[in-house]
Design a protein around this motif. Structure first.
Motif: not given
Length: 100
Positions: A11-19
């Motif tokens: 789950q973290w890998a899916r949003i990490e780049g968006l932050l």
């Protein structure tokens, strides 16, 4: 291993780049975005009830509010909606109608 209410590695890998606050972003690098994102997911009724492992609740709330104003959360949710895996879906009780 993730604790209850915390994001898994996938789950973290899916949003990490968006932050914001990544090393590649201009300005200061965010300190531990993953812990920060886990804080509102914890499920507290009040910010002040948040466990200390997430940091000072006022600091977390202030950062959360700043990200909301900048549209960070909107961007994350839009990305997740577009790229959903349909493992499970959640519905809000306000859209459920029941017969008497």
């Amino acid at each position: 291993m993730a604790k209850r209410y915390e994001l898994t590695t996938t789950q973290w890998a899916r949003i990490e780049g968006l932050l914001p606050g990544k090393a590649s972003d201009p300005g200061p690098t965010g300190t531990d975005n993953r812990t920060f994102v886990n804080a509102p997911c914890f499920g507290c009724a009040r910010w002040s009830d948040m466990p200390e492992r997430y940091g000072k609740f006022k600091t977390v709330h202030k950062r959360f509010t700043r990200w909301a104003a900048k549209g960070v959360w909107e961007r994350v949710f839009d990305s997740l909606i577009r790229d959903r895996d349909k493992d499970y879906l959640m519905i809000d009780s306000t859209i459920v109608r029941a017969h008497q």
